[in-house]
Design a protein around this motif. Structure first.
Motif, short mmCIF file in Angstrom:
data_model
loop_
_atom_site.label_atom_id
_atom_site.label_comp_id
_atom_site.label_asym_id
_atom_site.label_seq_id
_atom_site.Cartn_x
_atom_site.Cartn_y
_atom_site.Cartn_z
N PRO A 1 -51.11 -2.95 -95.78
CA PRO A 1 -50.16 -4.11 -95.48
C PRO A 1 -48.97 -3.83 -95.88
O PRO A 1 -48.13 -4.00 -96.96
CB PRO A 1 -50.76 -4.93 -96.68
CG PRO A 1 -51.25 -3.90 -97.84
CD PRO A 1 -51.80 -2.62 -97.14
N ASP A 2 -48.19 -3.08 -94.88
CA ASP A 2 -46.63 -2.62 -95.15
C ASP A 2 -45.92 -2.40 -93.79
O ASP A 2 -46.76 -2.51 -92.81
CB ASP A 2 -46.55 -1.45 -96.23
CG ASP A 2 -47.41 -0.15 -95.58
OD1 ASP A 2 -47.49 0.04 -94.40
OD2 ASP A 2 -47.67 0.53 -96.23
N GLY A 3 -44.84 -2.27 -94.05
CA GLY A 3 -43.93 -1.87 -92.50
C GLY A 3 -43.35 -3.15 -92.15
O GLY A 3 -43.61 -4.24 -92.49
N ALA A 4 -42.52 -2.86 -91.11
CA ALA A 4 -41.83 -3.88 -90.61
C ALA A 4 -42.55 -5.00 -89.79
O ALA A 4 -42.36 -6.10 -89.82
CB ALA A 4 -40.55 -3.40 -89.45
N LEU A 5 -43.61 -4.56 -89.15
CA LEU A 5 -44.45 -5.83 -88.64
C LEU A 5 -45.19 -6.49 -89.62
O LEU A 5 -45.24 -7.87 -89.52
CB LEU A 5 -45.60 -5.14 -87.58
CG LEU A 5 -46.39 -6.07 -86.82
CD1 LEU A 5 -45.69 -7.04 -86.05
CD2 LEU A 5 -47.49 -5.29 -85.78
N TRP A 6 -46.00 -6.08 -90.83
CA TRP A 6 -46.23 -6.87 -91.84
C TRP A 6 -45.16 -7.84 -92.17
O TRP A 6 -45.60 -8.86 -92.66
CB TRP A 6 -46.78 -5.82 -92.87
CG TRP A 6 -47.22 -6.50 -94.31
CD1 TRP A 6 -46.58 -7.02 -95.13
CD2 TRP A 6 -48.66 -7.05 -94.34
NE1 TRP A 6 -47.30 -7.50 -96.16
CE2 TRP A 6 -48.57 -7.94 -95.48
CE3 TRP A 6 -49.78 -7.24 -93.51
CZ2 TRP A 6 -49.70 -8.43 -96.06
CZ3 TRP A 6 -50.76 -7.88 -94.05
CH2 TRP A 6 -50.98 -8.36 -95.24
N ASP A 7 -43.89 -7.13 -92.58
CA ASP A 7 -42.81 -8.23 -93.03
C ASP A 7 -42.66 -9.15 -92.04
O ASP A 7 -42.61 -10.33 -92.51
CB ASP A 7 -41.66 -7.46 -93.38
CG ASP A 7 -41.85 -6.43 -94.43
OD1 ASP A 7 -42.80 -6.29 -95.28
OD2 ASP A 7 -40.91 -5.36 -94.42
N ALA A 8 -42.69 -9.06 -91.04
CA ALA A 8 -42.40 -9.81 -89.81
C ALA A 8 -43.78 -10.94 -90.00
O ALA A 8 -43.25 -12.35 -89.68
CB ALA A 8 -42.00 -9.17 -88.46
N MET A 9 -44.76 -10.44 -89.87
CA MET A 9 -45.89 -11.58 -90.09
C MET A 9 -45.57 -12.53 -91.33
O MET A 9 -45.88 -13.72 -91.18
CB MET A 9 -47.24 -10.87 -89.88
CG MET A 9 -47.46 -10.22 -88.59
SD MET A 9 -49.24 -9.59 -88.64
CE MET A 9 -49.04 -8.19 -89.53
N SER A 10 -45.49 -11.91 -92.45
CA SER A 10 -45.33 -12.69 -93.49
C SER A 10 -44.07 -13.61 -93.54
O SER A 10 -44.43 -14.75 -93.89
CB SER A 10 -45.05 -11.43 -94.68
OG SER A 10 -46.13 -10.68 -94.88
N THR A 11 -42.84 -13.15 -93.01
CA THR A 11 -41.91 -14.07 -92.54
C THR A 11 -42.27 -15.13 -91.82
O THR A 11 -41.74 -16.29 -92.21
CB THR A 11 -40.62 -13.21 -92.44
OG1 THR A 11 -40.30 -12.13 -93.21
CG2 THR A 11 -39.31 -14.09 -92.12
N SER A 12 -42.97 -14.84 -90.77
CA SER A 12 -42.95 -15.80 -90.03
C SER A 12 -43.93 -17.02 -90.42
O SER A 12 -44.09 -18.38 -90.22
CB SER A 12 -43.69 -15.32 -88.70
OG SER A 12 -42.83 -14.46 -87.99
N LEU A 13 -45.12 -16.70 -91.30
CA LEU A 13 -45.79 -17.52 -91.81
C LEU A 13 -45.04 -18.30 -92.80
O LEU A 13 -45.32 -19.74 -92.90
CB LEU A 13 -47.17 -16.74 -92.45
CG LEU A 13 -48.18 -16.33 -91.48
CD1 LEU A 13 -49.13 -15.21 -92.12
CD2 LEU A 13 -48.89 -17.29 -90.91
N ARG A 14 -44.20 -17.69 -93.74
CA ARG A 14 -43.62 -18.56 -94.79
C ARG A 14 -42.71 -19.24 -94.21
O ARG A 14 -42.23 -20.53 -94.88
CB ARG A 14 -43.13 -17.58 -95.68
CG ARG A 14 -44.03 -16.69 -96.64
CD ARG A 14 -43.34 -15.88 -97.46
NE ARG A 14 -44.32 -15.14 -98.48
CZ ARG A 14 -44.28 -13.60 -98.18
NH1 ARG A 14 -43.18 -13.07 -97.49
NH2 ARG A 14 -45.38 -12.80 -98.72
#
Length: 473
Positions: free
Chosen positions: A387-400
């Motif tokens: 659970p890391d990397g730019a795509l993980w961060d983008a998924m997390s940001t989009s949900l939040r």
């Protein structure tokens, strides 16, 4: 691997009514905020997603596990029409008559970056209308939900993909990088005639793709008074097996010490009653740690059941990722009550944890014993990423961005998806089909269950999350 080598791609164009052309809905291609965003009014994609989901449900794509069903062709033609109407030229490919998949590429703002694959399957498992409150292929709206087979598995995400892509293409808003859309056949029977066919026979469609998002992830669940959004970073391996016992045929009135039915029944009972040891994949461990924090208790890895028991409808899915499973699912023997048959056949659904396939089969063979032979009906790998990397961060940001209280956590899926096939191209796969769900909805029970349905609000949430993801991915 099943498939038809060398079958040419077929491009289908189909005119449909244009919906919501006004640039007041959503954003202009330069990113400026429009009137509807400020007012909170739904975008065209949010309005369109429900109609698309209903249409897809009404197209019967039941997959009984062979080619006897209606196939996915009509659904693929419908999808191709929606994409062609906004300027794409999708490739529609058949691995077998009526077993149809579709691939299209959307040009990104930065074409030097690796591409992102977003995939969804078009087939569904069978449904008996007599068991349902709403007809499983009616696509009815009732109690704030769209009802029908495929509503969560996974025509909801297919509709979200289509609604978002259509609005962005109408408005000229490019995603951050190239996006490949794939709508596949046959996922519910292992995917050989869908994703497997595409990967084996048409890998060029996925040139430059390094990451993918697909089904069963990004959905909310209520744990204590917190909302966890589970993003799939792992899934168990799959081993559907046919078992055979052989003995001596004879008269049912005589003594038989090598009765094939007895041997098989005893073997299936040993496997079915076996208690597999608890072994936590990293994704399961991380999920349970976050769930424990939400519940305000300390996590004990030696006793995951104490936390799993508090997860409501998700307890079965999460619990199945703490160990291997092997469930007898079929038994066939004999043709007359007074004849002892020479052979007896059984079927077994085995699921093994990531990184532990070899030990699973060693223990299974010990349980079956030497008198039972096994062969694969379908066998596929387990998957695991981090659970890391730019795509993980983008998924997390989009949900939040849509739910500021979201706690984004990895988890391991107890079942399997088309990610197994796409990973063979070196693609890093996540499960991310975002939905914010009511706390009292048994989401896990919707998969292959009766009265499958998806909330209208969850579809709109998914549209907004995916649209934002494409801007920042």
């Amino acid at each position: 691997m099943a498939g038809v080598a060398g079958r040419p791609a077929v491009t289908i164009r189909r005119d449909i009514a244009r919906l919501g052309q006004s640039p007041k809905h959503g954003r202009w291609h330069d990113g400026t905020v429009t009137e509807n965003q400020v007012s909170g009014a739904p975008s065209v994609a949010e309005e369109e997603v429900v109609a698309i989901c209903r249409d897809l449900i009404r197209i019967d794509t039941t997959n009984p596990g062979d080619h006897s069903g209606p196939g996915e062709r009509k659904a693929a033609e419908y999808v191709a029409g929606l994409l062609s109407e906004v300027g794409l030229t999708p490739a529609v490919l058949e691995s077998h008559q009526k077993r149809t998949s579709l691939v299209a590429r959307i040009e990104g703002a930065d074409r030097t970056r690796p591409a992102l694959l977003i995939h969804g399957h078009l087939d569904v498992v069978p449904a008996n209308a007599r068991d349902w409150r709403q007809h499983p292929f009616g696509g009815e709206v009732a109690d704030g939900c769209v009802w029908g087979r495929g509503a969560v598995d996974m025509k909801d995400m297919d509709a979200i993909m289509l609604a978002v892509a259509r609005q962005r293409l109408r408005e000229g808003r490019k995603p951050a990088r190239d996006v490949v859309l794939a709508f596949t056949a046959d996922e519910e029977a292992g995917g050989n005639w869908g994703a497997g066919f595409l990967v084996d026979q048409h890998p060029d469609f996925f040139e430059g793709v390094t990451e993918a998002i697909g089904e069963v992830g990004g959905f909310s669940m209520s744990v204590g008074d917190r909302r966890l959004y589970a993003v799939q970073t792992a899934e168990k391996g799959l081993a559907w097996m046919r078992l055979t016992a052989t003995g001596t045929a004879g008269h049912g009135s005589m003594i038989h010490t090598d009765n094939a039915v007895t041997a098989l029944a005893e073997a299936l009972a040993r496997v079915g009653r076996h208690q597999w040891p608890t072994q936590l994949p990293e994704a399961t461990r991380e999920f349970l740690e976050k769930a424990s924090e939400a519940l305000g208790v300390e996590f004990d890895p030696r006793d995951p059941a104490s936390i799993i028991g508090k997860l409501g409808g998700m307890s079965k899915m999460i619990g199945a990722t703490t160990q291997h499973t092997a469930n007898p699912t079929g038994l066939k023997a004999g043709y007359k009550v007074n004849v002892i048959p020479q052979t007896a056949l059984g079927e077994l659904d085995g699921r093994f944890l990531p990184g532990r396939e070899e030990e699973f089969f060693a223990e299974l063979d010990r349980l079956l014993g030497t008198a039972i032979s096994r062969e694969f009906i379908h066998h596929d790998i387990a998957l695991e990423t981090t659970p890391d990397g730019a795509l993980w961060d983008a998924m997390s940001t989009s949900l939040r961005a849509e739910d500021p209280e979201a706690i984004v956590v990895p988890y391991c899926l107890s079942a399997g998806t088309d990610a197994k096939h796409f990973s063979k191209l070196g693609i890093r796969c996540f499960g991310f089909s975002p939905l914010r769900l009511p706390s009292d909805l048994d989401f896990a029970g919707m998969f292959h269950g009766i009265d499958e349905r998806v909330p209208l609000d969850a579809l709109g949430f998914g549209v907004r999350v995916l649209d934002r993801l494409l801007d920042i991915c």
